[in-house]
Design a protein around this motif. Structure first.
Motif: not given
Lengths: 770, 340
Positions: B16-21
């Motif tokens: 989720r961190i990686a995909s947060a924008t």
């Protein structure tokens, strides 16, 4: 003054230094030379020639002449001279062959002017004697060395060739031949009486009388000498007086003895209103400050300046009184300045000539007259009146002092050699202490103290022989010049603010002074202005700056400039008051001028932080609604205004005029440190509604005085006019900051002060927008 | 079982961190995973209930998961931050080639510039900078300088006389006299200033120009000292070594008096139009102070002596900037003045 090389060489016969190197030596050792010019170049190779035949050339003014040029042979020469005729003796000069009017012309027949003998260019020279092929008698190409008059102001002896020859001989270590043979003066009772009224004005007057004089042109060699140094040959007698003057620096004058009244010459001050007609055909009205030479009937010469017309030498003169006198330098200078007439004689006399020279001049004249006026006879002997002139005491010169002054060592023998070569008498009564007697021609004004001898030794030994040495003096901080420092700071401020410095003249015209409404009579006036429009000393820098604005507005749409200079104000007595001012101008061709004026005010504040402008009545050159007085630290410091539109054709110029003396003294006030306040201050804004032309500064002053002792600062924030305010009204906002160094103000305290201000302003008639 | 759920939570959160924008999304992940009520905190609280043999292992696992997540969050946050900063920076583009607003710096007059340079130079050698009035008395301008009335030397300087008998100083030399009177010996001083001569103006003559007078009074001042100072000063003025020569010159206030020439800086002495082919350029008059001048100023010439010199400031300015028309200097034309 021009000097003939050939003439100098007559007294230094072993001189071999060429004119160019000699000129440089004179410059380095004696006096500044301004160049060497060749003269009489055509005389090189010129010879006597007899005209054998003259034939006209068709369609030409010229003629074809054949001349006998002696060893050069017969020459065909094209000649245009009207006096060219067979049988005449003239001069032929070898200048090469050239075809003129279809005839090959070999060399030329020369006029006296072309040969450098005189100014006569009307025909070819006529020679009385000589055989074809002979050189022209005693005429040779010469070089003229010009010495700067200013550099021999102190040297009466250098106004004659003999004096320069003496220097040349000393410089080169050559022998000097005396120009004068005193034995030529006969010892007999004088043929004329001399009566000097005041010996201080005329220390010596010597004269000789001659008879059987014939008047005519001088020999060509003599004319050539005078011409070379810029004098015009006139007749043999006058030329002789000029020749002796140019040789010995002794001016002379010749009177026609038959035109004099009585047998005595009087040297006396002129009587008031006495009339005198001079040789230059001018009439002068004299007074007692003028010394005249007079006969029984009246003035015959203005002593030392010019001779009279009545007794002048003319074609019929047969008897001559020859004057050789000495006059007081300052009296000659005064007379010559008063009647605005400087002559070769007065220029020499005002340098303080040597009285011993009068008789030397006469002796030389006798020698010359025998040659140029054959058959001339001296009548009687020397007439000579003089005051006793004891020789000045010798100068004591200490050798070690001399060396200390020069900054180099020099041998006693060298000192002696130098001084003796310049004809100083040298004794050494004690070891290394000299007793130096000054020759008469150097003692009238020039040499009287040991320092003068330092110069004699220094220049002859050569200043280039002195090695520069750093002086051993204590290091010391020089006294400060705070005014100059301040002015440089002012310059820096204005340059930083975009202003460029100009320098204007100190002179103003009456017209420009009037244009500014100043009174010309209040200005210091130049008695001898360079032009009538530069006759007043500026008492304001404004006219100058106005001119700068007008001129630069032709090329620029906007500019800033300033000047720092002295206003010169007339005082009742003594020196005028010179007050340093700064005037700055900010010009803009477009715009309403308001921004420019405020920008200039800002620049002024850079120099005088916290300065205020107060409304002031406009002067004639100021925009009547845009002028103010600048006040700084409670004192008036200058003005800020816009030039009256009538002075500036297009655009507007804001002007700042500061009294820098005042600003400097106000700047000197020390800033007193106050600790940074530890308690917070409180601020509020107030907007005062007032008429459009109310000065914000007045409102601010009013608010400040209502604020009381807790006021920390008050600042203008903005002003506004327009709806909802009434027409003719504006609102001016200020930020009032209150505080105390001892505590934090309570909101009640601050509120009370605010209320006090509001009520106070209301009672002054102002409405407040809250 | 616990081991697995921790690992799952960690990998899910990392994804989720990686995909947060946005920073908001990132914050949500942080609350969900590391928050006080999140699963990791929950697991920590329950550590006590675990059998002792599992505690160390689970503890380690929890710590490592927390650290990994914190690092990932921090790294991602930095990424998101700099992205928004970059966007702002990008939007704030300025045309740096545009000229700055406000007035350009003004220009000092060339005479001021050279004069200041000389003032600094002399001050560094211990010379005071003195001023005197532009309107002078006959006494200070002439008499006190050994030029009495009716002295022909007065003709050397055409004087502007003023109504009332004073005059415009013809040289800065009167400041010598005022300096000697005011400060007494020993004295080292210069006096730059405006002087006046009554002559017509053309490209090389002015009735108003600037001079710099200099004087040194001390014990046993010699020609050798004068030469030393002149050489030192001229080297500093011209920024190079100069060859000088002294030759006789007549000025009533010095004895002996000199003209100081410098070897032509244009041709180096070989001869050119500037030096009129002589190799030398006349630069300044100087000399040892005449004892009469000292005496008149109240200084005993038996004890003190000195040298004096006069530098043509205007001339020096013209030489320095190769100005060929003297009239520009007081013409007030900005097209000229803005070049300095």
């Amino acid at each position: 003054m021009k000097f003939s090389y050939n003439w100098i060489r007559e007294f230094v016969p072993t001189l071999h230094e060429a004119p160019g190197p000699l000129e440089r030596l004179i410059t380095m050792k004696t006096a500044e030379c301004e160049g060497v010019e060749p003269v009489g170049e055509l005389l090189s190779g010129a010879c006597v020639a007899r005209v054998e035949s003259v034939e006209p050339i068709a369609n030409s003014h010229n003629a074809r002449a054949v001349v006998d040029a002696g060893l050069h042979g017969f020459k065909t020469v094209v000649c245009g001279a009207p006096n060219c005729r067979p049988g005449m003796l003239t001069a032929w000069a070898p200048i090469g062959k050239k075809v003129i009017n279809g005839v090959e012309s070999d060399g030329m027949l020369a006029s006296p002017a072309e040969l450098g003998i005189n100014k006569d260019h009307s025909g070819i020279i006529e020679l009385k004697a000589g055989a074809p092929g002979d050189p022209l008698p005693r005429c040779a190409p010469d070089a003229v060395i010009e010495i700067d008059n200013k550099s021999i102001t102190h040297r009466p002896d250098l106004w004659g060739h003999f004096g320069v020859a003496r220097e040349v001989a000393a410089i080169l270590g050559l022998k000097l031949r005396d120009a004068v043979d005193l034995s030529l003066i006969p010892s007999a009772p004088p043929a004329i009486g001399i009566q000097i009224e005041d010996f201080s004005l005329c220390p010596r007057y010597s004269a000789l009388v001659f008879e059987n004089v014939s008047i005519g042109p001088s020999p060509y060699w003599l004319q050539a000498r005078l011409t070379a140094i810029g004098l015009n040959p006139i007749n043999n007698i006058v030329d002789m007086t000029n020749f002796v003057m140019a040789e010995l620096a002794q001016p002379m004058h010749a009177f026609d003895a038959d035109l004099l009244n009585g047998g005595t010459i009087f040297i006396r001050p002129a009587r008031f209103g006495e009339a005198f007609r001079a040789l230059n055909d001018q009439n002068y009205t004299l007074d007692a400050s003028n010394l005249v030479i007079a006969d029984a009937a009246g003035p015959i010469a203005l002593g030392g300046v010019i001779g009279g017309a009545h007794s002048a030498i003319g074609a019929k003169t047969t008897r001559v009184v020859l004057e050789s006198a000495n006059f007081q330098a300052s009296s000659i200078r005064k007379t010559s300045a008063a009647i605005k007439l400087r002559t070769d004689a007065s220029i020499r006399f005002e340098k303080a000539q040597d009285p011993a020279n009068t008789v030397r001049g006469l002796a030389r004249a006798v020698e010359l007259l025998r040659e140029i006026s054959p058959g001339i006879r001296i009548v009687g002997g020397l007439a000579d009146q003089k005051k006793e002139m004891p020789a000045p005491p010798p100068i004591a010169l200490r050798h070690d002092w001399l060396e200390r002054k020069l900054g180099r060592s020099i041998s006693p023998g060298e000192v002696r050699r130098i001084l003796e070569s310049l004809e100083f008498r040298f004794d050494e009564p004690q070891a290394r202490v000299y007793s130096v007697s000054v020759p008469s021609w150097r003692s009238t004004k020039d040499v009287s103290i040991p320092d003068d001898l330092v110069e004699e030794v220094g220049r002859m030994v050569g200043y280039d022989s002195i090695t520069p040495v750093a002086p051993l003096v204590p290091a010391a901080v020089p006294p400060a010049n705070p005014t100059r420092k301040f002015q440089h700071e002012v310059r820096a401020v204005f340059v930083d603010q975009g202003f460029t410095e100009v320098y204007n003249y100190s002179f103003l015209s009456e017209e420009s002074v009037r244009a500014f409404g100043f009174d010309p009579a209040a200005h210091l006036r130049v008695s001898n202005p360079i032009a009538s429009d530069q006759a007043l000393m500026r008492a304001s820098l404004l006219p100058g700056i106005w001119k700068n604005v007008t001129e630069n507005a032709k090329h620029r749409e906007a500019f800033r400039l300033f000047e720092i200079g002295l206003e010169i104000h007339k005082t009742a007595s003594g020196l005028p008051d010179e007050i340093s001012h700064l005037v700055a101008a900010l010009y803009e061709r477009h715009g309403d001028g308001a921004a420019g004026l405020y920008e200039l005010k800002r620049a002024a504040e850079c120099l005088m932080p916290g300065a205020e402008a107060r409304p002031a009545a406009a002067r004639p050159f100021e925009h009547p609604a845009r002028s103010g007085e600048l006040v700084w630290r409670g004192q008036a410091a200058g003005r800020i205004f816009e030039f009256h539109p009538s002075l500036v054709e297009s655009g507007r110029a804001a002007i700042l005029d500061l009294d820098l003396r005042q600003v400097e003294s106000l700047s000197a006030l020390r800033t007193k440190y106050a600790p940074i306040r530890r308690y917070p201050s409180s601020a509020f804004d107030l907007s005062v509604v007032c008429p459009l032309r109310e000065h914000a500064g007045n409102l601010q002053t009013a608010i400040a005085s209502l604020s009381g002792p807790l006021l920390e600062s008050i600042q203008f924030v903005r002003q506004y006019s327009g709806p909802p305010l009434d027409e003719g009204q504006k609102s001016v906002s200020f930020r009032v900051t209150l505080g105390s160094p001892e505590r934090t103000l309570s909101s009640e305290e601050a509120g009370d002060i605010r209320t006090r201000i509001i009520e106070g302003m209301r009672s002054l008639g102002y409405e407040l927008r809250l | 079982m616990l081991d697995q759920s921790i690992q799952e939570l960690e990998s899910r959160s990392l994804a989720r961190i990686a995909s947060a924008t946005t920073l908001e999304e990132l914050e949500a992940v942080r609350v969900d995973s590391l928050g006080r009520k999140g699963p990791l905190a929950q697991a920590g609280k329950e550590m006590g209930k675990l059998p002792p043999e599992d505690r160390a292992r689970i503890g380690k696992l929890l710590n490592s998961a927390r650290q990994n997540l914190e690092q990932a969050l921090e790294a991602k946050k930095r990424g998101l931050d700099s992205g928004s900063l970059n966007a702002r920076l990008e939007a704030e583009w300025l045309d740096v080639t545009l000229p700055a607003p406000g007035p350009r710096r003004g220009h000092l007059h060339p005479i001021t510039r050279i004069q200041r340079e000389l003032e600094d130079l002399f001050a560094s050698l211990g010379f005071a900078v003195l001023d005197g009035p532009e309107v002078e008395t006959e006494y200070y301008n002439f008499d006190a300088l050994n030029i009495p009335a009716d002295h022909p030397a007065r003709d050397m300087q055409d004087t502007f006389w003023l109504d009332g008998g004073n005059l415009l100083r013809t040289h800065t030399s009167p400041v010598q006299v005022r300096g000697m009177e005011r400060l007494g010996p020993p004295l080292r001083m210069i006096a730059p200033g405006r002087v006046f001569r009554n002559e017509s103006v053309d490209a090389s003559h002015e009735h108003t120009f600037y001079q710099l007078e200099g004087m040194m009074i001390d014990r046993d001042v010699s020609v050798a000292h004068l030469l030393y100072f002149m050489k030192t000063l001229l080297a500093a003025i011209f920024h190079r070594d100069v060859t000088v020569r002294l030759r006789p010159g007549y000025f009533p206030f010095v004895e002996p008096g000199f003209e100081l020439d410098i070897q032509c800086l244009i041709c180096g002495g070989s001869g050119c139009p500037v030096c009129k082919q002589s190799g030398w350029v006349e630069l300044l008059p100087c000399g040892l102070v005449n004892p009469n001048v000292l005496r008149m100023s109240g200084i005993d010439p038996g004890e003190w002596n000195g040298f004096a010199f006069g530098l043509g400031l205007t001339r020096l300015v013209m030489m320095r900037y190769a100005i060929d028309d003297i009239r520009y200097l007081q013409g007030g034309d900005l097209r000229f003045l803005e070049q300095f």
